[in-house]
Design an enzyme around this catalytic site. Structure first.
Site, mmCIF file in Angstrom:
data_model
loop_
_atom_site.group_PDB
_atom_site.id
_atom_site.type_symbol
_atom_site.label_atom_id
_atom_site.label_comp_id
_atom_site.label_asym_id
_atom_site.label_seq_id
_atom_site.Cartn_x
_atom_site.Cartn_y
_atom_site.Cartn_z
ATOM 1 C CG ASN A 9 -1.625 1.287 1.475
ATOM 2 O OD1 ASN A 9 -1.725 2.108 0.559
ATOM 3 N ND2 ASN A 9 -2.155 1.481 2.675
ATOM 4 C CE LYS A 11 0.295 3.238 4.900
ATOM 5 N NZ LYS A 11 0.489 3.314 6.340
ATOM 6 C CG HIS A 102 -5.308 2.198 5.585
ATOM 7 N ND1 HIS A 102 -4.800 3.082 6.498
ATOM 8 C CD2 HIS A 102 -4.352 1.264 5.388
ATOM 9 C CE1 HIS A 102 -3.577 2.694 6.835
ATOM 10 N NE2 HIS A 102 -3.284 1.602 6.173
ATOM 11 C CD GLU A 104 -2.262 5.593 6.978
ATOM 12 O OE1 GLU A 104 -2.339 5.636 5.737
ATOM 13 O OE2 GLU A 104 -1.320 5.032 7.579
ATOM 14 C CD GLU A 174 -2.951 -2.226 7.571
ATOM 15 O OE1 GLU A 174 -1.940 -2.535 6.947
ATOM 16 O OE2 GLU A 174 -3.481 -1.105 7.483
ATOM 17 N N GLY A 180 3.404 2.138 10.757
ATOM 18 C CA GLY A 180 4.418 3.177 10.555
ATOM 19 C C GLY A 180 5.216 3.512 11.811
ATOM 20 C CB SER A 220 6.039 -2.207 11.758
ATOM 21 O OG SER A 220 5.700 -0.861 12.097
HETATM 22 P P1 13P Z 1 3.689 0.236 7.626
HETATM 23 O O1 13P Z 1 4.067 -1.081 6.998
HETATM 24 O O2 13P Z 1 4.457 1.392 7.111
HETATM 25 O O3 13P Z 1 3.641 0.119 9.110
HETATM 26 O O4 13P Z 1 2.166 0.533 7.159
HETATM 27 C C1 13P Z 1 1.206 -0.446 7.290
HETATM 28 C C2 13P Z 1 -0.007 -0.046 6.572
HETATM 29 O O5 13P Z 1 -0.723 0.852 6.989
HETATM 30 C C3 13P Z 1 -0.336 -0.758 5.324
HETATM 31 O O6 13P Z 1 -1.634 -0.478 4.902
#
Ligand code: 13P
Length: 262
Positions: A9, A11, A102, A104, A174, A180, A220
């Site tokens: 992903n 982003k 997601h 976010e 997640e 992140g 992560s």
């Molecule tokens: P990271 O792998 O950067 O922690 O992000 C995970 C994520 O949100 C994937 O959708």
């Protein structure tokens, strides 16, 4: 037997030119005959670029083992929805998957369970396979509410849908505190929650249907820890943020999973 799916992903990273560069690099790794065979058999490969880079990525990977997905959609075919992108448009540009809900988007853009339910239905209507994201905050985890909260998110997003959703649905667990942050859930903790999500699917749609649904872990994930997750009986893939931005590290993760499942 569920085929694992590793998804990057991206982003809000990468221009169309950078997406093309990534695609060329990934395809050059895949070109090696043996690795291509191994990967096609063992792992499904997916990249979800931002909308502006999606057509370039899909065009560069057309006819290969690399699939393309959107990161979001608006649940209408077309209309006066400034700034939004429809499932029909994603499909026309070569997407076969779409990420829905997601954290976010839930947290920053304020997406509600009701809207996500509409988005899942729209994805299915237009032939896009939804990757439904669920996950708890750190406070919820500390209060011991992880499983109940995530099961509630599943119930809300899948409301009104019959067992046939299990033919195409992918779920991504997640935990928000692991995104992140470099702080990942242990494979055992992720397995425990994911098994409870599968149990909810079994209670709702029946065990045979639940057994078809691939459930990814995200948060992560990197080349050093991906195999630990995929070795768990209920974890069928990973949704990868930061470590999926470089073709070399994405490739390392694909190889690690292919080797595990060989
Ligand atoms: P990271 O792998 O950067 O922690 O992000 C995970 C994520 O949100 C994937 O959708």
């Amino acid at each position: 037997m569920r085929k694992p799916i590793l998804a990057a992903n991206w982003k809000m990273y990468k221009t169309a030119a950078e997406a093309k560069e990534f695609a060329d690099q990934l395809l050059s790794y895949l070109q090696e005959q043996s690795s291509q065979y191994l990967l096609q058999e063992q792992v499904e490969i997916l990249v979800c670029p931002p909308f502006t880079a999606l057509p370039a990525f899909a065009a560069a990977t057309k006819g290969t083992a690399v699939a393309t997905g959107g990161q979001n959609l608006y649940p209408r075919k077309e209309g006066a929805f400034t700034g939004e992108v429809s499932p029909l448009m994603l499909k026309a540009e070569g997407a076969s998957y779409v990420i829905i809900g997601h954290s976010e988007r839930r947290q920053i853009l304020g997406e509600t369970d009701e809207l996500l339910n509409e988005k899942i239905k729209a994805a299915l209507e237009y032939g896009l396979k939804p990757i439904l994201c669920v996950g708890e905050t750190l406070e919820q985890r500390r209060r011991g509410e992880t499983a109940a909260f995530c099961r509630g998110q599943l119930a809300a997003a899948l409301s009104g849908l019959g067992p046939e959703v299990c033919d195409t649905l992918v779920v991504a667990y997640e935990p928000i505190w692991a995104i992140g942050t470099g702080e990942s859930a242990s494979p055992q903790d992720a397995q425990e929650t994911i098994a409870l999500l599968r149990q909810w699917l079994a209670e709702t749609y029946g065990p045979d249907e639940a057994a078809k649904v691939r459930i990814q872990y995200g948060g992560s994930v990197k080349p050093e820890n991906v195999a630990g997750y995929l070795a768990m009986p209920d974890i069928d893939g990973a949704l990868i943020g930061g470590a999926g931005l470089q073709a070399a590290s994405f490739w390392q993760m694909l190889q690690a999973v292919a080797a595990l499942k060989a």
